[in-house]
Motif scaffolding. Sequence first.
Motif, short mmCIF file in Angstrom:
data_model
loop_
_atom_site.label_atom_id
_atom_site.label_comp_id
_atom_site.label_asym_id
_atom_site.label_seq_id
_atom_site.Cartn_x
_atom_site.Cartn_y
_atom_site.Cartn_z
N TYR A 193 0.82 -1.21 0.00
CA TYR A 193 0.00 0.00 0.00
C TYR A 193 0.85 1.27 0.00
O TYR A 193 0.38 2.33 -0.36
CB TYR A 193 -0.94 0.01 1.20
CG TYR A 193 -2.11 -0.92 1.06
CD1 TYR A 193 -3.30 -0.50 0.47
CD2 TYR A 193 -2.05 -2.24 1.51
CE1 TYR A 193 -4.38 -1.36 0.33
CE2 TYR A 193 -3.13 -3.11 1.37
CZ TYR A 193 -4.28 -2.65 0.79
OH TYR A 193 -5.35 -3.50 0.65
N SER A 219 1.27 4.81 -6.82
CA SER A 219 0.26 4.22 -7.70
C SER A 219 0.71 4.14 -9.15
O SER A 219 0.09 3.45 -9.95
CB SER A 219 -1.04 5.04 -7.62
OG SER A 219 -0.82 6.37 -8.05
N HIS A 249 -3.56 -9.39 -2.84
CA HIS A 249 -2.85 -8.21 -2.35
C HIS A 249 -1.58 -8.06 -3.19
O HIS A 249 -1.06 -9.02 -3.74
CB HIS A 249 -2.45 -8.35 -0.88
CG HIS A 249 -3.60 -8.59 0.04
ND1 HIS A 249 -4.44 -7.57 0.44
CD2 HIS A 249 -4.04 -9.71 0.65
CE1 HIS A 249 -5.36 -8.07 1.26
NE2 HIS A 249 -5.14 -9.37 1.40
N TRP A 284 -5.97 -2.90 -6.71
CA TRP A 284 -7.21 -2.85 -5.96
C TRP A 284 -8.27 -3.54 -6.81
O TRP A 284 -8.12 -3.67 -8.03
CB TRP A 284 -7.64 -1.41 -5.69
CG TRP A 284 -6.60 -0.53 -5.08
CD1 TRP A 284 -5.49 -0.03 -5.69
CD2 TRP A 284 -6.57 -0.03 -3.75
NE1 TRP A 284 -4.78 0.76 -4.82
CE2 TRP A 284 -5.41 0.77 -3.62
CE3 TRP A 284 -7.42 -0.17 -2.64
CZ2 TRP A 284 -5.09 1.43 -2.43
CZ3 TRP A 284 -7.10 0.49 -1.47
CH2 TRP A 284 -5.94 1.27 -1.38
N GLU A 285 -9.39 -3.95 -6.20
CA GLU A 285 -10.41 -4.68 -6.97
C GLU A 285 -11.81 -4.20 -6.61
O GLU A 285 -12.15 -3.99 -5.45
CB GLU A 285 -10.30 -6.18 -6.71
CG GLU A 285 -8.98 -6.78 -7.17
CD GLU A 285 -8.92 -8.30 -6.99
OE1 GLU A 285 -10.00 -8.93 -6.91
OE2 GLU A 285 -7.81 -8.84 -6.93
N TRP A 286 -12.63 -4.06 -7.66
CA TRP A 286 -14.04 -3.76 -7.47
C TRP A 286 -14.74 -4.93 -6.77
O TRP A 286 -14.38 -6.08 -6.99
CB TRP A 286 -14.74 -3.54 -8.81
CG TRP A 286 -14.49 -2.25 -9.50
CD1 TRP A 286 -13.79 -2.07 -10.68
CD2 TRP A 286 -14.96 -0.95 -9.13
NE1 TRP A 286 -13.80 -0.75 -11.04
CE2 TRP A 286 -14.50 -0.03 -10.12
CE3 TRP A 286 -15.72 -0.46 -8.06
CZ2 TRP A 286 -14.77 1.33 -10.06
CZ3 TRP A 286 -15.99 0.89 -7.99
CH2 TRP A 286 -15.53 1.77 -8.98
N TYR A 326 -19.68 -2.62 -3.59
CA TYR A 326 -18.70 -1.64 -3.09
C TYR A 326 -19.38 -0.39 -2.51
O TYR A 326 -18.87 0.21 -1.55
CB TYR A 326 -17.76 -1.22 -4.23
CG TYR A 326 -18.30 -0.10 -5.06
CD1 TYR A 326 -17.92 1.22 -4.81
CD2 TYR A 326 -19.25 -0.32 -6.05
CE1 TYR A 326 -18.44 2.27 -5.54
CE2 TYR A 326 -19.79 0.71 -6.78
CZ TYR A 326 -19.38 2.02 -6.52
OH TYR A 326 -19.92 3.05 -7.23
N ARG A 377 -8.81 -0.24 1.86
CA ARG A 377 -9.65 -0.74 0.78
C ARG A 377 -11.05 -0.15 0.86
O ARG A 377 -11.60 0.31 -0.14
CB ARG A 377 -9.75 -2.26 0.86
CG ARG A 377 -8.49 -3.00 0.48
CD ARG A 377 -8.53 -3.45 -0.95
NE ARG A 377 -7.31 -4.16 -1.30
CZ ARG A 377 -7.08 -4.69 -2.50
NH1 ARG A 377 -7.98 -4.58 -3.44
NH2 ARG A 377 -5.95 -5.31 -2.75
N MET A 399 -11.08 3.59 0.08
CA MET A 399 -10.84 3.87 -1.32
C MET A 399 -12.08 3.53 -2.17
O MET A 399 -12.56 4.35 -2.97
CB MET A 399 -9.63 3.05 -1.80
CG MET A 399 -9.15 3.42 -3.19
SD MET A 399 -9.92 2.46 -4.50
CE MET A 399 -8.81 2.81 -5.84
N LEU A 400 -12.63 2.33 -1.99
CA LEU A 400 -13.79 1.94 -2.78
C LEU A 400 -14.99 2.84 -2.50
O LEU A 400 -15.73 3.20 -3.42
CB LEU A 400 -14.15 0.48 -2.49
CG LEU A 400 -13.20 -0.58 -3.05
CD1 LEU A 400 -13.59 -1.97 -2.55
CD2 LEU A 400 -13.18 -0.56 -4.58
N ASN A 443 -4.88 1.79 -10.91
CA ASN A 443 -4.52 0.55 -10.22
C ASN A 443 -5.74 -0.18 -9.68
O ASN A 443 -5.66 -0.92 -8.70
CB ASN A 443 -3.53 0.82 -9.08
CG ASN A 443 -4.04 1.84 -8.09
OD1 ASN A 443 -5.12 2.41 -8.29
ND2 ASN A 443 -3.29 2.07 -7.03
N LEU A 444 -6.89 0.01 -10.32
CA LEU A 444 -8.13 -0.65 -9.90
C LEU A 444 -8.64 -1.54 -11.01
O LEU A 444 -8.93 -1.08 -12.12
CB LEU A 444 -9.18 0.40 -9.54
CG LEU A 444 -10.58 -0.12 -9.19
CD1 LEU A 444 -10.53 -1.01 -7.95
CD2 LEU A 444 -11.54 1.04 -8.96
#
Length: 228
Positions: free
Chosen positions: A132, A136, A157, A161-163, A167, A206, A209-210, A221-222
């Motif tokens: 983290y 980015s 990790h 990052w992931e949807w 969310y 996380r 951010m989401l 980076n998502l």
Amino acid sequence: MIPGAVFKSALKYEDATRIKVAPFKLMRTPVTNADFLSFVKAHPNWQRGKAPVVFAEKRYLAHWQGATALGPKARPDQPVVNVSWFAADAYCKAQGARLPDWREWELVAAADETRTDARKDPVWRERILRWYSRPSNTALMRVGLQSPNAYGVSDMHGLIWEWTGDYASLLVDADNRKQGDADKAKFCGAAALSMNDRENYAVLMRIAMLSSLSASDVTVNLGFRCAQ
């Protein structure tokens, strides 16, 4: 295949301190540029420049060379990024799948290489936090380079990052954005009020951010992976 589990979420739910996650399937690695390129070729309405701005902002797939060309900034084996929630959702539905919900993602993300729940291990937490702290704009590695975790899933990790499908519901407490204050960044602290485990800074990051995104937003980076 991810087995079902009774799991203590880092989030504080009103109905229970421990939540039940039913068995489900999860992609071993995130969706790649090559995967998403095949999707937009088969579904031209999701190509860059054709997707409505209400579903994908102007930076959508901005790192690709063209609407159907990857180019040097988007290798086929790298995770696709600069994709909106709407685009990710459409991709998964086209595969007969869906985006994982937060509980499913958190369950799998709690595992290290040998344990299904490594969250209390300070060494494991420190390893995640080091990622983290990276800028980015760091060049993305290809998917699958990391050792699979105890569920056989990689890159939860340390890559992107992931949807998640839900969310937008992660912030349980009312946030600052709806109070007429122009500073929309202040709401991030409200996520901490919804945490069972406030020492789990990686998960808090996380959630914050989401929760700061709208479904049409994209970032460098998502990305995402699909579930069933």
